[in-house]
Each structure stands twice: as C-alpha cells, then as structure tokens.
Design an enzyme around this catalytic site. Structure first.
Site, PDB file in Angstrom:
ATOM      1  CB  CYS B 134       1.743 -15.881 -41.191  1.00  0.00           C
ATOM      2  SG  CYS B 134       2.295 -17.446 -40.541  1.00  0.00           S
ATOM      3  CB  CYS B 347     -13.064  -8.990  -0.464  1.00  0.00           C
ATOM      4  SG  CYS B 347     -13.800  -9.380   1.143  1.00  0.00           S
ATOM      5  CB  CYS B 375     -13.371   2.075  -0.213  1.00  0.00           C
ATOM      6  SG  CYS B 375     -13.853   1.317  -1.767  1.00  0.00           S
ATOM      7  CB  CYS B 385     -16.331 -11.183  -4.284  1.00  0.00           C
ATOM      8  SG  CYS B 385     -17.683 -11.964  -3.371  1.00  0.00           S
TER       9      CYS B 385
HETATM   10  S1  SF4 Z   1     -10.057   0.068  -2.363  1.00  0.00           S
HETATM   11 FE1  SF4 Z   1     -12.271  -0.272  -2.177  1.00  0.00          FE
HETATM   12  S2  SF4 Z   1     -12.844  -1.116  -4.184  1.00  0.00           S
HETATM   13 FE2  SF4 Z   1     -10.611  -1.298  -4.055  1.00  0.00          FE
HETATM   14  S3  SF4 Z   1     -10.320  -3.358  -3.220  1.00  0.00           S
HETATM   15 FE3  SF4 Z   1     -10.313  -1.936  -1.474  1.00  0.00          FE
HETATM   16  S4  SF4 Z   1     -12.440  -1.947  -0.772  1.00  0.00           S
HETATM   17 FE4  SF4 Z   1     -12.484  -2.832  -2.842  1.00  0.00          FE
HETATM   18  S1  SF4 Z   2     -17.680 -13.843  -0.154  1.00  0.00           S
HETATM   19 FE1  SF4 Z   2     -17.006 -11.944  -1.131  1.00  0.00          FE
HETATM   20  S2  SF4 Z   2     -17.431 -10.383   0.406  1.00  0.00           S
HETATM   21 FE2  SF4 Z   2     -17.509 -12.330   1.476  1.00  0.00          FE
HETATM   22  S3  SF4 Z   2     -15.459 -12.629   2.274  1.00  0.00           S
HETATM   23 FE3  SF4 Z   2     -15.518 -13.660   0.281  1.00  0.00          FE
HETATM   24  S4  SF4 Z   2     -14.766 -12.104  -1.154  1.00  0.00           S
HETATM   25 FE4  SF4 Z   2     -15.327 -11.025   0.725  1.00  0.00          FE
END
Ligand code: SF4
Ligand code: SF4
Ligand SMILES: Cc1cc2nc3c(=O)[nH]c(=O)nc-3n(C[C@H](O)[C@H](O)[C@H](O)COP(=O)(O)OP(=O)(O)OC[C@H]3O[C@@H](n4cnc5c(N)ncnc54)[C@H](O)[C@@H]3O)c2cc1C
Ligand SMILES: Cc1cc2nc3c(=O)[nH]c(=O)nc-3n(C[C@H](O)[C@H](O)[C@H](O)COP(=O)(O)O)c2cc1C
Ligand code: SF4
Lengths: 443, 464
Positions: B134, B347, B375, B385
């Site tokens: 606690c 994204c 990436c 997303c």
């Molecule tokens: S670096 Fe690649 S995995 Fe990371 S957010 Fe950007 S696109 Fe996506």
């Molecule tokens: S749906 Fe997903 S891939 Fe398409 S724009 Fe939105 S986050 Fe990006």
C-alpha cells in the site's frame, strides 16, 4: 401512403418536422469527437467551401475547449451553426471523411459544428468584435447569408455597415427557404442575434431597395455597396392553367411554411414539378404536412435529377413517389387545380422530346413548381454599369467580389446563380476583404 | 476440454481468476456473490489495525471517450472490525470449500503478525497474502510499501509469519521500487511460498484545473494515491517477467495489474504468472466480467492445444531477451497496402515529424509512399495507421545472418566513433535543416480566403 397527419398545432408541426440533425449532448459530442483521426491535410477541410479547420475544432471539442472550437469555426464561417445543420454534409465534409473508405460511418462533422457554436451562442460570450473605426461606410443590400457575413467581416475590419433588408427577419433563405426539418427559425435567429450583438451593424428591416432613387441615395451616403440580394421568386413555366388556385411556386410555398408552420394548408394530392433539391424539399414538406399523396414529376430520368441522392432518399423515405420522363403540358381544373396533364418524354442526344400521343392526367389539388428561381434582373438594371452574364448572374472579380461598377460588390446566390448557404457565407467573407482593399485605397 | 483449475503453491481453485484484495473483497456478501458468478478465488480486503478512511477516495484517468483507463485510490486497508471479517471468511469457506479464500494481512509487531495469522487460519483461509504494497497512508505508519521497499525488513516479517503459518504464504510486492527482484528475493529468503505483484503505483492521476488540487479531492486538497487499471499492465507485465526470469526467485507468481479481459490474463500467464488477480475491472464492470474471462481463456487454450494452465505458464519467457542479445541483422521496412489505405496521412505526419522522414506524399493520390532507403523499420507508422493491417513491416534481410551486440562486443567488432563505417547513423540521410521551413504551409489553412493574405487577416479578438 400518408404517413403524417396534418399538423394542427405548433407541437404537431414540430413532431412532423423533427430535426434531421438534432443537437448533440455532451456525451454524444465526446464520443463522436473521439473518433476523429486528426488527418493530415484533411480531406474534410478540402471539401468544405469555407475551409473550416475541422480536425482542429473536433479536437478542441474533445479536450473540453468548446469555446476554442467555436472560434475555429466562426473564424472561417459566420454561419457556423446554420451550416452545421443545413449544409449538404453528405456530399461535402462528411462525404470526404476518410472513414467512408472503410465503410465506417463518417464523423458527424455538421452536428459537432453546431454543438460547439450553439454552446458558444448560449453562453452569450462574444468571440470577436468590431475593428478600429476606419470612417468608411458600406451599405449592404440583403440580410441573407451573404449580406450578414459581409457585414460581420466589414465590421471586424472597422467599417460602418448598414444592412437593408426587404423582409422582416434576417438570414434570407435560411429562415425563408431551407426545409424546417433542417433548421428551426429559433436556431437561425439566435445565430443572427449573436452575430449582430458582437459586431454591431445595423439592419433596417422591411426596407427594400427598389427604385433608382433608393439606389442613388445609397450611392450618396456610402462609400461602397454590397449586393447580397440572392435570387428572385419562382420563375413561371408558361403553362396553360398555371394561374389556377392551388398552383404555387416552391419558394413561396416554403416561405409560407417556414413562417406560418401548421397554419399552412396543403392539398390532399400534391404534384411537385422539378428534379432539384428544392423539389425534393417541397415534396418532403408536403408529405410531412399530411398530404395523402405526393408525386414528384421530373422530365428526365431519375439519374439525371440535379438533386443530391440523399435528398431524394429523404423524400422517398416519407412516402413521396417519383414520376420520371414526363413533362407537364397543362394545369387542368376549373378555377382550382384539379390535375396536371403530362406527356411522356424520351431523351435523345441529351434533348428531351415529348412522345406523341402519350398524354395522361394526374389528378391533384395542389401543384408546386420547383423549377428554379428567377434572377433579379430588373432591380439590377437600376445600377449603372452593372453587367450580368447570359444567365443573369452578376459578373464579378472572383478574388475581390468587385462588379463592373467599381463601387458595387456582390456575393452569394446573386453572383453564383444559386448554391448553398456555405458558399454565400464564404464568398461574402472573401468579398468583404475585397471591399476593404477598395475602401483603403480611396484617398 | 481444457482444464482451468490451478494449484497455486498449494492453494487450489477452479480457475486462475482471483479477485485482488480491494473493495470487491471487502465483505462475505461480495465474495460469495463473486464465487457464485464464477470467480475462482478471492484475496480478502486487507485485515489489520483499525483505520479511518477519507472521502472522496478514487481518481480516474479518462482517455478521449474511454473512462477509467487508469484508476487511483487513497483508501486504506479494511475499516471493518476484524471479528466480522473473520466470521464472514468462515461462512464463505463453508459454502465454497473448493474456492480459494486468501486472507490479506498487514500489521506491525511480531506478536500482532502471529495473532492475525493464527486467527485467519482458524477462520479457514486457504492461504495468506502479506500486503507490503500500500503506497499511501499505511506506509506513513511503517507498514505497506514502507516494508515492501526494505528487503531486510520484509524478510524479517516473512520469517515471523512463517513461524506460525500452516497455510501457503504469498508476499504481495510493491512496484514502488527500482528493482522488483530485490523484495522478491527477500520474500524467498524469508521462506514465503509465493509472490503476487503488482500492488498500486504511487501516482497523481490528475489535477483539477479549477480547484488547483490533485484528484481525488478531499475538502479542496489531495495526496498521492495508488495507480492501477488497464494503464498499469505494461509495468506489471515487466515486473512479473523480471521475477519469473530471476534464477534466485523461483516462486509461483500471482500476476496482478491491469487485467480486464482474458487476453490480459493470458499475457500475465505467458510471462510467468500461474494465477491472476483483478481489482479495477471488477470495480468498473462488476463481477459479471468473469464470464468473458473464463470463456476467452478456455477458447484460447482449445485453439492452442493447452490442456492445463501450467502448460502456458512462462511460455513467452524464452523470447524475452536483453537488448544486446537481439539480432542486429534483422531488417524490416514499412509497406503500405494501397487497397486498404484510407488516405488519412497520419503515417506521413508521424514519420515526417516523429520519425525518419521516410514517407512521401505524391500528387494526385492521398496514399503515401514509403521511401525504402530511409525507412529504419521503427514501426511508428504501422502503430498510428488506423486501418487494420494496412501498414505491415516486411522483412528485408535474407535471414541468413544473425549477430548480436553481445557477439560483436566479444569479437571486438564495435564502432569506436561516429565516423566508423560500422556505426548505424552513417547510412541514414536526414534532410537539410532549412528544408523544414515553410513546409507546413502547403496544408489547407482555415478559411479558404487565402488569396487575401495581403490584407489584415482575422477579425480582432475581443475575449482574450
Ligand atoms: S522510419 Fe519506416 S517504420 Fe519508422 S515511421 Fe518511418 S516509414 Fe514507418
Ligand atoms: S490509412 Fe494508414 S497508410 Fe493510409 S494514409 Fe492513413 S496511416 Fe497512412
Ligand atoms: C427552397 C430552398 C431550399 C434550400 N435549402 C438549402 C439547404 O438545405 N442547405 C443549403 O446550404 N442551402 C439551401 N438553399 C440555398 C441557400 O438558401 C442559398 O444558397 C443562400 O441562402 C444564399 O444566400 P444569399 O445571401 O446569397 O441569398 P438569400 O438567402 O436569398 O438572401 C437574400 C436576401 O436579400 C433580400 N433582398 C433581396 N433583394 C432585396 C432588395 N432589393 N432590397 C432589400 N433586400 C433584398 C432578401 O429578402 C433576402 O433576405 C436552399 C434554397 C432554396 C430556395
Ligand atoms: C480502491 C483500491 C483499494 C485497494 N486496497 C488494497 C488492499 O487493501 N490491499 C491490497 O493488497 N491491495 C489493495 N489494492 C490493490 C489491488 O489489489 C491491486 O493490486 C491493484 O489494484 C492492481 O490491480 P488492477 O490493475 O486489476 O486494479 C487496492 C486497489 C484499489 C483500487
Ligand atoms: S476526414 Fe474525418 S477523420 Fe479525418 S480529420 Fe476529417 S473528420 Fe476527422
């Protein structure tokens, strides 16, 4: 087919015309605003003619900053509350919402918008105010969405504004034309009072500008004149029998309905002529007024109708029947309307042709013509040097709203030939900046 | 048909779901109702010295439209007379001989511990749980987390308890400590039969913006409380794993913290718990949630072919490694399924502003494009997303190479400076800083009256 009984009291009228986009409560607003994804360069914004920063105001609602949300909305559109309710959101912002692509219900942007603005209006707290006085004076003709938006923006920029309105209430077709199940008079007028309270322009009611002398007086008293006059009355079809009792124009019928509610009488059997949104409204409205049978007659096919699909669905939903590929040739009857004589049509090469020998009569006791509004060409002819295009629209500079007479500016239905409230409100705001530019360039 | 019953350090129960010591186990009425609903066991609300509670006692963390994703309390142990509690324990055991009833205890002196342990055993408790967790109120009196944070004191008290205990003893640990395995080891050394974790995390869940006071508010003021609910699960899982993996602890673990459905329970079990305890979820939704939990667990076991709970316990542990044991050659990059993409461009902003500028927008489409060479496979885009399985992380290495930081270190193959060819950042471009300027402006701005940028913009604002 009658689904609605004729309303005999104001309460019954309100039931038959229940709001399609009722006010959200806080829980609803919280749930709905939570769903917004806060898209980048959001498609909903791009689809809104007034470009309201939608994800921004939705997020503001979600974090409890409802005042901030109202500010975001009003900064882009002075008819923020009305637009939330009357805009064809299905084809504008909500139609563009990315959720549609997942077959998920789009965010109820319109209702959220009205939620925030209504809360702000109810608080009575001003968001904006008049700017530092410039000493310039502008006359605004027409207190519709265009006229009022222009007046607000001009006041914010510091100019004095007098609005001249032919009718007894402000907001134009928002109070005289839009279907009562989209917005109530109370809602519309509350926003008008809220705006006027903040910006402090003057509105002269029952003050039509109708003669050359009226126009000259404005020119003498003001530095610039804004034309927010909208369109005119329903245009005539030139059919035999059009003058029979019971044959009315849609705009006039709807205006009466908006103003007198249950006191308006509709026929038992109603024929609505036309295939635009106004026709859909008039048909829905007659059905909700308790007409037993409402027929919507259009000279082309269903898919050729100008009306939005959701508007037609709305009419069908209250029992309206569509009659396509027919043209009226006569309003029959003996003093009073007794029917409409139609001829079937065929469309060849885009041309509508009557099919010989195919005439028939649809019996009815009321005909509503929803075949378009006339332009105010006679009135506009009183203004020197003001040019109209072939369709009777005022020719203007799209950036500034300035007409071919440099002291005159215009926006809304009078310039675009008839669109939506949001277009009138946005164009007028833009035009107010154009007027400002002009006024500040005067020595 | 999977068998959900467990034998936890000698305490048997028909399923692994126990109610944690808390308000839902405050009375015989509640515990009977819970057993009747399907719960396998209950750890009675902590018995001990007389206390006084304040009101209000609870604070909540709401997230957008979700209520109580986090929860906190400034409540003390049971404020009901000890004799009432003991009598009710006895009654419950009579009616539910096969369910687990565990007495949670918290007192101070050796004598007090001896007395309360004996009394609980006499009442028929199947086990004892020592509350060393606690984080408010009791610790000021030298109990609760004050003990849990002192391994030596903890071990001594466990030893006192073991002197008289005839039923299994569970030590409930506080997470308010930097290394959870220290008190766990002390519990083991003291002779405990099992551990349970976590108790609540010291917290302030929020501050009232009008009253300038932390929640929960007691007459305009507040204090730090104990945090629990869904939000604490990640912390609990990590601590459960730490105890389960520690070679010196080797005790059955009752997993607690943020368990609201069968999935949460399975996660605790896969990381080493062999019973689970639930508090906030039962306070939020009532005892009825047990139906979803048992049925979900049963279905999962059926699908995976687990016969008993024991088959599952700790199954994820071999895959929980230290960072330096992970394969440096494994490489994934993001891939967008254009058919699923709804064009929200979350994204894009996430990678652009929050990651590695590896996503590009193209004219004429709202579907963003991954710039493969930039990436780093961080995963951010796939996490933001909103569409299921729209962004997936695709494997790019050929799977033939496996080398860990540990191996590199041993082989003397680690970069010594940033210019070193072997250093990671060298192969990753970042845009010139100045390229950032004005970039946001291409976005649609409020009010499409943008043509008028030359004239004074928005109306002057009055109320600010
Ligand atoms: S670096 Fe690649 S995995 Fe990371 S957010 Fe950007 S696109 Fe996506
Ligand atoms: S749906 Fe997903 S891939 Fe398409 S724009 Fe939105 S986050 Fe990006
Ligand atoms: C039946 C109908 C339904 C509609 N439904 C919708 C809808 O659901 N949603 C939507 O967004 N849009 C709808 N619209 C369109 C929308 O109402 C108009 O686009 C909008 O009102 C145009 O605004 P405005 O200010 O240009 O003109 P109006 O709203 O027509 O305002 C013009 C004003 O000027 C006044 N005026 C005119 N001449 C003079 C003069 N000489 N002197 C003084 N005053 C004068 C008029 O009395 C009127 O108040 C509908 C239109 C109709 C006809
Ligand atoms: C209101 C409240 C009172 C609690 N009282 C006790 C207690 O008396 N004894 C105890 O060992 N734990 C107590 N706890 C901690 C819970 O048993 C549990 O360890 C913690 O809430 C984490 O589990 P959860 O995320 O399922 O809620 C209490 C928790 C809450 C919310
Ligand atoms: S498109 Fe839809 S989800 Fe995206 S910002 Fe607009 S309202 Fe929100």
């Amino acid at each position: 087919m009658a689904e609605y009984s004729p309303p005999t009291t104001e309460q019954e009228f309100q039931v038959n015309f229940a709001q399609l986009k009722p006010r959200m409560n806080r829980t609803e607003a919280m749930l709905e605003s939570s769903r917004c994804l806060f898209c980048f360069d959001a498609p909903c914004i791009q689809a809104c003619p007034s470009g309201i920063d939608i994800p921004q105001f939705i997020r503001q609602i979600n974090t409890g900053n409802v005042t901030g949300a109202a500010r975001t909305i009003y900064e882009a559109n002075y008819f923020g509350n009305a637009c939330g309710k009357v805009c064809p959101t299905e084809v504008l912002c909500e139609g563009a919402c990315v959720y549609n692509l997942q077959d998920v219900k789009p965010i109820e942007i319109g209702r959220l918008q009205s939620f925030a603005t209504r809360a702000q209006m109810d608080s009575g707290e001003a968001l904006f105010g008049p700017g530092t006085p410039t000493g310039r004076r502008v006359a605004v003709i027409g207190a519709g969405p265009a006229g009022i938006s222009c007046a607000c923006e001009l006041r914010a920029l510091g100019h004095e504004v007098d609005v001249f309105e032919a009718k007894a209430q402000p907001s134009g077709l928002t109070v005289y034309g839009v279907a009562p199940y989209k917005i109530t008079n109370e809602e519309t007028l509350a926003e008008m009072a809220y705006l006027q309270g903040q910006f402090g322009y003057t509105v002269h009611y029952n003050a039509p500008i109708a003669s050359r002398a009226d126009v000259q007086k404005l020119e003498a008293d003001y530095d610039a004149v804004f034309l927010g006059i909208g369109l005119g009355s329903t245009s005539t079809l030139g059919l035999p029998g059009e003058d029979r009792v019971g044959c009315v124009g849609a705009v006039e019928f709807i205006e009466q309905l908006r103003q007198q509610h249950h006191a308006v009488a509709v026929g038992r059997r109603v024929v609505v002529l036309g295939g635009g949104n106004t026709a859909m409204d008039a048909a829905s409205e007659s059905a909700r007024m308790g007409a037993e049978h409402v027929t919507l007659a259009y000279r082309r096919s269903k898919s050729d109708m100008g009306a939005y699909d959701f508007e037609y669905d709305l009419a069908k939903g209250v029992g309206v029947e569509g009659l396509f590929n027919v043209a009226p040739v006569e309003i029959t009857g003996n003093g009073k309307v007794e029917g409409v004589r139609f001829v079937r049509t065929a469309t060849t090469g885009g041309q509508v042709q009557p099919v010989p020998g195919s005439e028939f009569v649809v019996p009815c006791d009321m005909v509503i013509k929803a075949t378009g509004q006339s332009k105010q060409t006679v009135f506009l002819g009183l203004i020197e040097g003001l040019q109209l295009d072939a369709k009777g629209r005022i020719i203007l500079d799209s950036r500034t709203g300035q007409t071919t007479n440099p002291r005159y500016f215009a926006a809304g239905d009078a310039g675009n030939g008839g669109a939506e409230v949001v277009n009138a409100a946005t164009e007028a705001k833009v035009t107010a900046r154009g007027i400002h530019e002009y006024l500040m360039s005067l020595k | 048909m999977p068998d959900l019953s467990i034998n936890f350090a000698g305490i048997k129960s028909p399923n692994p779901f126990w109610l944690a010591s808390a308000p839902p186990t405050n009375s015989g009425y509640q515990v009977m109702k819970a057993f009747d609903a399907g719960w396998g066991g209950a750890v009675w609300k902590t018995l001990g010295v007389p206390v006084v509670n304040v009101s209000s006692r609870y604070g909540g963390v709401n997230y957008r439209d979700k209520r109580l994703i986090g929860f906190n309390n400034i409540e003390l142990i049971s404020d009901r007379p000890l004799s009432d509690n003991l009598r009710e324990i006895e009654e419950v055991k009579k009616r539910f001989p096969h369910h687990a009833v565990i007495a949670s205890l918290m007192v101070q002196s050796r004598q007090e511990w001896h007395d309360i342990v004996r009394a609980s055993q006499d009442a028929g408790a199947d086990g004892l749980e020592l509350n060393f967790g606690c984080p408010h109120g009791m610790c000021e009196r030298g109990m609760g987390s004050a003990v849990g944070q002192e391994p030596n004191v903890l071990r001594t008290i466990v030893e006192w308890v073991m002197e008289v205990a005839t039923v299994p003893v569970i030590v409930k640990l506080t997470p308010n400590i930097s290394d959870i395995t220290e008190p766990a080891l002390a519990a083991r050394q003291g002779g405990a039969n099992a551990i349970s974790l976590i108790n609540t995390i010291q917290s302030i869940v929020g501050v009232d913006l009008d009253q300038f006071s932390p929640y929960p508010i007691v007459d305009g003021q507040g204090t730090n409380g104990g945090y629990c609910g869904p939000a604490v699960k990640p912390i609990a899982l990590n601590m459960v794993k730490n105890c389960a993996q520690h070679p010196g602890v080797q005790l059955p673990i009752s997993g607690i913290g943020g368990i609201e459905n069968w999935r949460d329970a399975v996660e605790h079990i896969l990381l080493g718990a062999s019973s689970v305890q639930v508090c906030t979820a039962a306070m939020h939704f009532g005892f009825g949630i047990i139906r979803e939990m048992t049925s979900g667990l049963e279905q999962y076991m059926r699908e995976k072919g687990f016969q008993t709970i024991n088959d599952m316990v700790g199954r994820a542990l071999p895959n929980v490694k230290h960072w330096e044991e992970l394969n440096l050659h494994y490489k994934v990059t993001a891939s967008i399924n254009e058919q699923k993409c709804i064009g929200c461009q979350l994204c894009y902003t996430a990678c652009e502003d929050g990651a590695h500028q590896a996503i590009r927008l193209n004219e004429g489409t709202r579907v963003p494009e991954i710039i493969d060479e930039n990436c780093v496979g961080c995963n951010l885009c796939s996490l933001v997303c909103p569409v299921e399985e729209c962004i997936t992380m695709e494997r790019r290495d050929d799977g033939t190479r496996h080398e860990t930081w540990q191996q590199r270190t041993l082989a003397g193959n680690i970069p010594s400076e940033f210019e070193d060819e072997r250093a990671g950042g060298r192969h990753h471009w970042v845009p010139e800083p100045a390229a950032a300027l004005g970039k946001e402006k291409h976005k649609t701005l409020p009010g499409k009256a943008r043509q008028f940028e030359t004239v004074p913009a928005s109306p002057q604002i009055v109320s600010e």
